[in-house]
Design an enzyme around this catalytic site. Structure first.
Site, mmCIF file in Angstrom:
data_model
loop_
_atom_site.group_PDB
_atom_site.id
_atom_site.type_symbol
_atom_site.label_atom_id
_atom_site.label_comp_id
_atom_site.label_asym_id
_atom_site.label_seq_id
_atom_site.Cartn_x
_atom_site.Cartn_y
_atom_site.Cartn_z
ATOM 1 C CG ASP A 54 73.701 27.045 55.998
ATOM 2 O OD1 ASP A 54 73.202 28.142 56.209
ATOM 3 O OD2 ASP A 54 73.426 26.524 54.961
ATOM 4 C CG HIS A 90 68.153 30.898 45.289
ATOM 5 N ND1 HIS A 90 67.305 29.991 45.345
ATOM 6 C CD2 HIS A 90 69.098 30.672 46.199
ATOM 7 C CE1 HIS A 90 67.533 29.081 46.199
ATOM 8 N NE2 HIS A 90 68.524 29.266 47.003
ATOM 9 C CG HIS A 142 68.399 22.151 45.730
ATOM 10 N ND1 HIS A 142 69.548 21.349 45.686
ATOM 11 C CD2 HIS A 142 68.844 23.422 46.219
ATOM 12 C CE1 HIS A 142 70.838 22.042 45.760
ATOM 13 N NE2 HIS A 142 70.241 23.375 46.203
ATOM 14 C CG ASN A 143 61.966 23.797 42.576
ATOM 15 O OD1 ASN A 143 61.960 22.945 43.642
ATOM 16 N ND2 ASN A 143 61.245 25.040 42.712
ATOM 17 C CD GLN A 194 75.505 21.595 48.862
ATOM 18 O OE1 GLN A 194 74.582 21.170 49.947
ATOM 19 N NE2 GLN A 194 75.616 22.710 48.760
ATOM 20 C CE1 TYR A 211 62.648 34.428 50.336
ATOM 21 C CE2 TYR A 211 64.484 34.023 48.980
ATOM 22 C CZ TYR A 211 63.559 33.736 50.182
ATOM 23 O OH TYR A 211 63.814 32.171 50.340
ATOM 24 C CB SER A 242 61.223 28.262 44.179
ATOM 25 O OG SER A 242 61.732 27.782 43.034
#
Length: 719
Positions: free
Chosen positions: A265, A45, A91-92, A311, A48, A532
Site C-alpha cells: 500500500d 515515522h 494519525h496524531n 490516499q 523508527y 509515534s
C-alpha cells in the site's frame, strides 16, 4: 539565515549527519528527487530511527505466528486454514491539524495495511486521547475525529467495534488518534510485499496522485509542534472511502485470481516507500517512470510525486502475462491503473521523469541504511517527588458523592456518544458490541470467535512506565478473557514526546521493557506495532501513552458469552482475585476527586496474572457476567453492571476505600452458582436485585440516578 535560506535537507527534516550519509551511499551529492526520497524514508515515522534499538525486546516467535513485525500487518494462525491479520497505527498530528480528514485517512491507511496482506478487513477500533472537553477547541477536535472515523468506516463498510478514550491537559495541543484493524483470510490468500521476477511490472492502482499529504511523514509525524503548526493543512491527506471500497474489492479479486506476485500500500512516503520496499525486500531493483503515474495536478515536480501521500493507492507487482488482465480488472471496478515500473536485477531503484533520470539509488538503502540512534536516557527528575507523595485512601463514609463524580467523568461515563456514530453491525458478525469489556465477533461458518480490547493508561504510565505498561497488557488480556477468549496476540502503539529529550526516552525504554516482560509472562507474541514520537507542542510533551491492541481467540466460542447486561435477580456477586491492597496511585479517585496525580502504582504479579486470566476464560462459558475491576474500582464496576442489566445490587461489608481501590488483576463474576471452584482467592460480596445500588454502610444510589449521571457525561459537555 532564514528558513527559506536553510539548506534543502534541513527544510526536509534531515540532519547534517544524515545528509552526509546519503552522500556516502551515493558517492555524490543527491539530486532533488533523491533527497526528497531519503528525507521521507529516513523520517522518524518511517524509519523508527530512535526506537529500533529497543523494539527487539518484543518476541514474536510463537508457533501460531505466521507473519511477525516488518510486514504491513501481523498474521496469526486460527486453525482449519483460517488466518487473522492485525495492525495498529497512529494519525496524531494530522488529526490535530485537520481532525476529520486526519482521523478518516488514519482509518483508510490501517485498512489498506490489512487487505495488503490478502485479508478482508472485518473490524476497526479507535483508542483516542484529548484535552478536557470544557475547552471549545478540544470539543472541536473530539467531534471532528469521531466524525472522521465514523464517516470513513461506515462508508467503506467496515464496522468500528470499540476503542477507548482518555482526557488530560497535555493532550489539548496534541491529541492522539490510534486506529487498530483486524482482517480475516484463508492461508492460500496470504500475500507479502517482496517483489520477485525480473521483468515483472509495477502497476499503480487507485486514486490519482496529488499534492495532499506531501511531506506528511517527515513534517507532521516526525517533528514537534509549535505555535501556528495547525496551519499545515496542505500536509494532511484527503480520504475517499468509496474509492477505498472499490480498491478493497478489486485487490481481493486480484488475489483470488492469482494475479499478484507482491503488493504494497502507499501510505507514509508514498511512491518512494512502495517502490523501494517491494524491490528492496526482494533483493531487486526497479525502473520507475513518473510520466506513467496518474496525477491530479500536472505541474508536480518529481519530488512531489515521489513524496505525495495521496490516499487509496496500491502498488501491485504482476507478471507481464497478467498485465492486461489486471488492467481489465481495475477497469471493471472503476479504479485507475497505470503501469509505472519494471522489476530489474537491482540493486538500483531508477526513477525517470520526461525521459530524464531523476533518481538512481540502491533500493534497499532507503530502508536498510536508515539511521539508527541510541538516544540518551535519563530518569525524570519529577519521579522522586511524585513517588514520595503517596495518596491517602478515602476515609469511611458515604461513597455515593464520589461515585457521582466518577460517573460524570467523560472517560468513565457512557461512551455511546462516540460508538453510536459507528455502524458496529456490518457483516452481522458482532456478538458483543461496544460498551463491554471487549468486543467479540464470530468467524461466520465456523465455531471460532475473536475478541479484541484496546487499552492504555497514560496517567499511571507517567507515574511509572514499566509497571503501568505491564498492567496495561494484563488488563487487555483480562478484558478479552472475560468474553471467553484466550489472549492470543498483541499489537502496540507507543505514543511518546520528543525522543531528543532523555527523560522521554527513559519513559519509552521503561515502557517497552514493561510491555515486553508482561507479554513474555503470558506467552503472547507481539506481531506488530507503531511508534509515534514527537508528540510535543511548544516544548510540552504528552504523558507517555503506550496502547495495547489485544487479540483473543476462542474455539468454540461460548454459546452465551458473558455480557454486562446479563445479570439476573438473585444472582450472587463474586469477587475473584486478591482483596483490596490500597492501590490509589494514579487512580480515578485520586485524579478526579482529589485532583492529584501522584504516588507509585502497585506492581502486578505475572504468575497471578496468568492464573486470573486463565480462570476468567474457563468461567466464561457458564457465567452470566464477568467484569474486570479497573478504573474507579468496585464502585464503578458494580454500577456499570447495574446500569447495563437494569437491576440493583446489594453489597455489604466493603469500606469506602475498598470500593474505590484499584488493585490490579481482579474481576467480578455474577452467577446463580452458590459456590465457585477457582483455585484462587474469591469471596461472595453481594447479590443482584431491586432498583438500588446499595453499598450498605457506604451509602446507596438509585439505578435511575446513576444512569442519568453516567449517560450524560459526554453529551452535557458537547452540547
Amino acid at each position: 539565515m532564514t528558513a527559506t535560506q536553510q539548506p534543502d535537507h534541513i527544510q526536509l527534516g534531515m540532519t547534517d549527519d544524515e545528509y552526509h550519509r546519503v552522500i556516502e551511499i551515493l558517492g555524490r551529492v543527491p539530486l532533488a528527487a533523491e533527497l526528497a526520497m531519503y528525507s521521507v524514508m529516513w523520517s522518524e515515522h518511517c524509519s523508527y530511527k530512535s526506537s529500533r534499538t529497543h523494539l527487539g525486546k518484543f518476541r514474536s516467535d510463537q508457533p501460531w505466528v505466521v507473519v511477525g513485525p516488518g510486514e504491513n500487518a501481523g498474521v496469526v494462525d486460527l486453525g482449519d486454514g483460517w488466518l487473522a491479520a492485525l495492525r495498529i497505527e497512529s494519525h496524531n498530528h494530522p488529526s490535530f491539524v485537520e481532525p476529520y480528514q486526519g482521523a478518516a485517512t488514519g482509518v483508510g491507511g490501517i485498512l489498506r495495511d490489512i487487505f495488503t496482506m490478502g485479508a478482508r478487513p472485518v473490524a476497526v477500533w479507535d483508542p483516542l486521547r484529548f484535552g478536557p472537553l470544557e475547552d471549545p477547541r478540544n470539543r472541536y477536535l473530539f467531534e471532528g475525529v469521531v466524525s472522521g472515523i465514523a464517516g470513513y468506516g461506515n462508508a467503506v463498510g467496515v464496522p468500528t467495534l470499540g476503542g477507548e478514550v482518555e482526557f488530560a491537559d497535555c493532550f489539548s495541543q496534541n491529541p492522539l488518534v490510534n486506529v487498530m484493524a483486524l482482517g480475516l483470510l484463508k492461508r492460500e490468500q496470504l500475500v507479502l510485499s517482496a517483489a520477485s521476477g525480473v521483468g515483472n511490472k509495477a502497476i499503480l492502482l487507485g486514486n490519482a496522485t496529488g499534492r495532499d499529504g506531501i511531506g506528511g511523514a517527515s513534517i507532521l509525524a516526525s517533528a514537534s509542534f509549535e505555535a501556528g503548526d495547525e496551519e499545515k493543512r496542505p500536509n494532511v491527506q484527503i480520504g475517499d472511502p468509496f474509492e477505498e471500497k472499490k480498491l478493497i474489492e478489486a485487490c481481493l479479486e486480484l488475489y483470488d485470481r492469482g494475479l499478484v506476485v507482491a503488493i504494497q500500500d502507499l501510505g507514509a512516503a508514498g511512491i518512494s516507500c512502495a517502490t523501494s520496499e517491494v524491490a528492496g525486500n526482494g533483493g531487486l531493483g526497479m525502473d520507475v517512470d513518473l510520466e506513467r503515474v496518474h496525477v491530479r495536478e500536472h505541474d508536480m515536480t518529481p519530488g512531489e510525486i515521489l513524496m505525495s501521500e495521496s490516499q487509496e493507492r496500491m502498488l501491485a507487482i504482476v507478471t507481464p502475462h497478467n498485465e492486461t488482465e489486471v488492467l481489465d480488472l481495475a477497469a471493471k471496478w472503476e479504479i485507475q491503473a497505470s503501469v509505472i515500473g519494471t522489476v530489474t536485477e537491482g540493486p538500483q531503484l531508477k526513477v525517470y521523469a520526461k525521459g530524464e533520470l531523476v533518481a538512481d539509488v540502491p533500493a534497499a538503502s532507503l530502508a536498510d541504511d536508515a539511521p539508527k540512534y541510541d538516544r540518551p536516557v535519563q530518569r525524570p527528575t519529577y519521579l522522586d517527588e511524585v513517588w514520595a507523595d503517596q495518596p491517602i485512601p478515602p476515609p469511611d463514609g458515604d461513597v455515593t458523592d464520589a461515585l457521582r463524580q466518577l460517573l460524570d467523568d467523560p472517560a468513565i461515563g457512557d461512551r455511546s456518544w462516540i460508538s453510536n456514530q459507528y455502524d458496529h453491525m456490518l457483516f452481522l458478525n458482532t456478538v458483543i458490541e461496544p460498551g463491554h469489556n471487549a468486543s467479540l465477533m464470530r468467524i461466520k461458518g465456523t465455531s471460532k470467535g475473536l475478541a479484541v480490547s484496546t487499552d492504555g493508561d497514560a496517567h499511571r504510565t507517567w507515574l511509572d512506565p514499566r509497571r503501568a505498561s505491564e498492567r496495561i497488557v494484563f488488563e487487555a488480556a483480562l478484558n478479552v478473557a472475560v468474553t471467553g477468549a484466550a489472549p492470543y496476540a498483541v499489537v502496540n502503539n507507543l505514543n511518546f514526546g520528543s525522543p531528543e529529550n532523555p527523560e522521554v526516552m527513559w519513559q519509552f525504554v521503561e515502557s517497552v521493557e514493561g510491555m515486553a516482560s508482561a507479554c513474555e509472562k503470558l506467552d503472547l507474541p507481539v506481531v506488530g506495532g507503531n511508534v509515534s514520537f514527537y508528540n510535543q507542542t511548544d516544548g510540552v510533551d504528552i504523558y507517555p501513552t503506550p496502547v495495547v491492541g489485544m487479540l483473543g481467540f476462542c474455539d468454540p466460542m461460548p454459546q452465551f458469552p458473558p455480557r454486562l447486561d446479563r445479570a439476573q435477580d438473585g444472582m450472587a456477586i463474586w469477587l475473584v482475585g486478591d482483596p483490596c491492597q490500597g492501590d490509589f496511585a494514579g487512580s480515578a479517585y485520586d485524579r478526579i476527586i482529589n485532583q492529584k496525580l501522584r504516588g507509585r502504582p502497585m506492581e502486578a504479579d505475572g504468575a497471578t496474572a496468568r492464573n486470573i486470566i486463565a480462570l476468567a476464560t474457563e468461567l466464561a462459558p457458564t457465567t452470566a457476567v464477568l467484569h474486570d475491576i479497573s478504573t474507579g474500582g468496585f464502585a464503578v464496576a458494580l454500577t456499570e453492571i447495574a446500569i447495563k442489566s437494569d437491576l440493583g445490587i446489594t453489597v455489604d461489608g466493603l469500606s469506602t476505600a475498598e470500593l474505590l481501590d484499584e488493585t490490579p488483576l481482579r474481576f467480578l463474576a455474577i452467577t446463580h452458582r452458590a459456590h465457585l471452584d477457582t483455585g484462587v482467592h474469591h469471596q461472595r460480596i453481594g447479590t443482584m436485585g431491586g432498583s438500588t445500588i446499595d453499598f450498605g454502610a457506604a451509602g446507596s444510589i438509585s439505578i435511575s440516578e446513576a444512569r442519568a449521571v453516567w449517560a450524560n457525561a459526554i453529551p452535557r459537555r458537547m452540547h
